[in-house]
Design a protein around this motif. Structure first.
Motif, short mmCIF file in Angstrom:
data_model
loop_
_atom_site.label_atom_id
_atom_site.label_comp_id
_atom_site.label_asym_id
_atom_site.label_seq_id
_atom_site.Cartn_x
_atom_site.Cartn_y
_atom_site.Cartn_z
N LYS A 88 32.71 40.80 38.31
CA LYS A 88 32.59 41.86 38.82
C LYS A 88 33.95 42.71 38.15
O LYS A 88 34.93 42.02 37.89
CB LYS A 88 32.56 41.86 40.13
CG LYS A 88 31.22 41.64 40.58
CD LYS A 88 31.32 41.57 42.33
CE LYS A 88 29.85 41.01 42.72
NZ LYS A 88 29.92 41.03 44.36
N ARG A 89 33.68 43.86 37.92
CA ARG A 89 34.72 44.68 37.51
C ARG A 89 35.84 44.80 38.67
O ARG A 89 37.10 44.85 38.25
CB ARG A 89 34.19 46.39 37.28
CG ARG A 89 33.55 46.40 36.10
CD ARG A 89 33.24 48.01 35.88
NE ARG A 89 32.46 48.21 34.86
CZ ARG A 89 32.45 49.51 34.06
NH1 ARG A 89 33.14 50.40 34.86
NH2 ARG A 89 31.49 49.82 33.14
N SER A 90 35.48 44.90 39.90
CA SER A 90 36.68 44.81 40.88
C SER A 90 37.35 43.66 40.74
O SER A 90 38.48 43.60 41.36
CB SER A 90 35.80 45.05 42.27
OG SER A 90 34.96 43.90 42.40
N ARG A 91 36.67 42.59 40.47
CA ARG A 91 37.41 41.25 40.34
C ARG A 91 38.48 41.14 39.37
O ARG A 91 39.75 40.74 39.37
CB ARG A 91 36.46 40.01 40.28
CG ARG A 91 37.05 38.77 40.33
CD ARG A 91 35.95 37.70 40.24
NE ARG A 91 36.61 36.09 40.06
CZ ARG A 91 35.93 35.30 39.99
NH1 ARG A 91 34.64 35.13 39.46
NH2 ARG A 91 36.65 34.07 40.03
N CYS A 148 44.03 52.65 35.14
CA CYS A 148 42.44 52.38 35.35
C CYS A 148 41.73 53.68 35.36
O CYS A 148 40.49 53.31 35.43
CB CYS A 148 42.37 51.85 36.70
SG CYS A 148 43.13 50.03 37.19
N ILE A 173 41.45 50.07 41.67
CA ILE A 173 40.50 49.08 41.64
C ILE A 173 39.08 49.90 41.83
O ILE A 173 38.13 49.54 41.00
CB ILE A 173 40.72 48.20 42.85
CG1 ILE A 173 41.80 47.28 42.23
CG2 ILE A 173 39.66 47.31 42.81
CD1 ILE A 173 42.28 46.43 43.56
N SER A 227 36.19 50.02 38.74
CA SER A 227 34.70 49.35 38.88
C SER A 227 33.61 50.39 38.99
O SER A 227 32.47 49.78 38.58
CB SER A 227 34.69 48.99 40.68
OG SER A 227 35.91 47.98 40.86
N ARG A 228 33.97 51.75 39.10
CA ARG A 228 32.76 52.51 39.07
C ARG A 228 32.79 53.51 37.89
O ARG A 228 31.59 53.94 37.39
CB ARG A 228 32.90 53.74 40.20
CG ARG A 228 32.75 52.73 41.68
CD ARG A 228 32.81 53.70 42.70
NE ARG A 228 32.85 52.95 43.87
CZ ARG A 228 32.67 53.64 45.22
NH1 ARG A 228 32.88 54.83 45.39
NH2 ARG A 228 32.64 52.71 46.33
#
Length: 265
Positions: free
Chosen positions: A114-117, A181, A255, A259-260
């Motif tokens: 996952k992107r968040s990871r 980010c 983050i 992620s989005r």
């Protein structure tokens, strides 16, 4: 957290970390050796002969008379602000922007992670590297001072200077991380990640020049770290709490955005 990515970050950034650590320890050892109780009056007289605005901007206008005062002014009023700031700016780019420039981010995003990871791993690496950097510098400085001047260093104030500086750079690194980010173009993210902390630093230096510009302290994050106030005992835990809050918000926002958002890879 991705262990594989964390290990790759270690391999890619250990040399940069080591260089930063070595430079900070070198300055720590040199400054600690410069202290001489018998010549403090002479040093203050020498500084008074230099341009007052320059000395005030660098935080050298009050060297004090004790070893702790001397270190607080010379090292924790200038060096501790400069090199960790450079480290935070460069590392944030190496952890996010460099992957995009080299096309490595496309590979990472194609993996079942996952992107968040991915973003969380980079955030954790940045925070832990700062903890290690400040931990080693603090320990090294304590050893240097105790070896040369046993018992003269006020340990409680010394450690407070260090952990408050660490909280400051949690916040600054969080701002750098958020900038990298938020934009796909390395030029834009790098400009913001470097421009915002450097802008804060310039404002901080200007606010020290004199009473007419002291109001500028309201517009820089560096005002939440005041070495002189820590030495005087007038600093409050609210400053540290504010820095941790800024860091938490910046990293969380970075983050979430990473992620989005859409990415051009």
């Amino acid at each position: 957290m991705s262990r594989a990515l964390f290990k790759h970050d270690l391999k890619s950034n250990w040399f940069f970390f080591t260089i930063t650590l070595a430079v900070m320890l070198m300055y720590m050892s040199v400054i600690s050796m410069m202290y001489d109780p018998a010549s403090m009056d002479a040093m203050n007289n020498l500084l008074s002969a230099m341009p007052k605005q320059l000395i005030s901007a660098m935080g050298f206008d009050n060297l004090g008379s004790t070893l702790t005062d001397f270190m607080a002014s010379y090292y924790y009023g200038f060096i501790i602000l400069l090199f960790p700031m450079i480290y935070s700016i460069v590392l944030s780019g190496r952890l996010i922007s460099r992957y995009m420039d080299r096309g490595s981010m496309a590979y990472l995003l194609s993996c079942p992670i996952k992107r968040s990871r991915i973003a969380s791993t980079q955030a954790i690496f940045m925070l832990l590297s700062l903890v290690l950097l400040f931990g080693l510098v603090s320990a090294g400085g304590y050893v240097f001072c105790e070896a040369r001047f046993p018992g003269l260093l006020e340990a409680d104030k010394y450690w407070k200077l260090n952990y408050n500086a660490l909280f400051l750079f949690f916040a600054i690194s969080g701002i750098c991380f958020l900038c990298t980010c938020s934009f796909s173009e390395a030029k834009v993210s790098s400009a913001l990640a470097s421009g915002i902390p450097l802008g804060f630093y310039v404002i901080h230096m200007l606010s020290n020049v004199g009473e007419k510009l002291s109001w500028l302290k309201n517009f820089t994050i560096f005002s939440l770290y005041d070495a002189e106030a820590i030495m005087d005992g007038t600093s409050t835990s609210a400053w540290a709490i504010a820095l941790v809050a800024i860091a938490s918000a910046a990293y969380a926002a970075g983050i979430m955005i990473f992620s989005r958002r859409d990415m051009v890879l």
